[in-house]
Design an enzyme around this catalytic site. Structure first.
Site, mmCIF file in Angstrom:
data_model
loop_
_atom_site.group_PDB
_atom_site.id
_atom_site.type_symbol
_atom_site.label_atom_id
_atom_site.label_comp_id
_atom_site.label_asym_id
_atom_site.label_seq_id
_atom_site.Cartn_x
_atom_site.Cartn_y
_atom_site.Cartn_z
ATOM 1 N N TYR A 163 3.421 -0.658 0.927
ATOM 2 C CA TYR A 163 2.157 -0.613 1.658
ATOM 3 C C TYR A 163 1.720 0.814 2.001
ATOM 4 C CZ TYR A 163 -1.422 -1.243 5.172
ATOM 5 O OH TYR A 163 -2.592 -1.154 5.880
ATOM 6 N N LYS A 167 -1.486 3.277 0.362
ATOM 7 C CA LYS A 167 -2.580 3.852 1.131
ATOM 8 C C LYS A 167 -2.575 5.389 1.032
ATOM 9 C CE LYS A 167 -4.466 0.093 2.867
ATOM 10 N NZ LYS A 167 -5.865 -0.307 2.584
#
Length: 245
Positions: A163, A167
């Protein structure tokens, strides 16, 4: 009437952002992977007296779905003023770098990074027709390399292979895109709305979606003299858009 398209907008921060935009008299296209949930979200907004909303089916992990959504939108409007890339997935936790399933990591990147890139590229023709186009990519403090190297940061132990790094890559892409569009009316930024209570984190935080949505809208509607290629956070982290991310 200005127009805005928001991915992942049938619930959570995306839904609240759509709602607040509609209340500000924007015409809102609510992107939803599940068209049934999108229709349900529109019904809820209609019941609150908001009629300037529509849903469009879009699965940002599927190129064909993205292309279909962009063509659908082109048939409806002559320009798109704001694109907010809100759709994202966490992946399975824990995400220990030494053992995380590579297939899971690819899935997270496909949605959070590659899907966002595909959406931007597909919607650029409509955005270029706006006199003041804006793109906001939703990011996270967990993307920050600076903060992840600061033992005093409150989320310092929360690290993972999927995750956060997805990003981080999205932040880098945003900078590159903003640079490419530097001599145009575009403003392209990343926004971290903070750790907000949503389905994404099992509502484990107390920050309300209304706060997060208002923060996103603030930077989705910046003026012509506003910054581009920058990072903004509403999570009380020590970074500013002038700091290394």
């Amino acid at each position: 009437m200005k127009t805005v398209f928001i991915t992942g907008a049938n619930k959570g921060i995306g839904f609240e952002t759509a709602k607040q935009f509609a209340q500000k008299d924007y015409y809102v296209y609510l992107g939803s992977r599940d068209i049934g949930k999108g229709i349900q979200a529109i019904s809820e907004l209609n019941n609150e007296g908001l009629q300037n909303v529509e849903t469009i089916e879009i699965d940002v992990s599927n190129d064909a779905s993205i292309e279909k959504a962009s063509k659908t939108l082109e048939e409806k409007i002559s320009k798109l003023d704001i694109l907010i890339n809100n759709a994202g997935i966490r992946g399975d936790f824990p995400q220990y770098p030494s053992t995380a399933n590579v297939g899971m990591i690819r899935k997270v990147y496909n949605t959070n990074l590659f899907g966002t890139i595909k959406v931007i590229q597909s919607f650029l023709p409509l955005l270029k027709l706006s006199p003041a186009p804006r793109i906001v990519n939703i990011t996270s403090g967990l993307a920050s390399l600076t903060l992840h190297n600061d033992p005093g940061w409150k989320y310092y132990p929360i690290k993972g292979a999927a995750y956060g790094p997805s990003k981080t890559a999205l932040n880098a892409y945003t900078i590159a895109l903003a640079y490419e569009l530097r001599d145009t009316p575009f403003k392209v930024n990343v926004v971290d709305p903070g750790y907000t209570a949503t389905d994404f984190n099992q509502h484990r935080r107390t920050k309300d979606v209304s706060e997060a949505a208002a923060f996103i809208i603030k930077y989705a509607t910046i003026g012509d003299d506003g910054p581009s290629g920058k990072y903004f956070s509403d999570d009380n982290n020590p970074l500013t858009f002038e700091s290394p991310w």
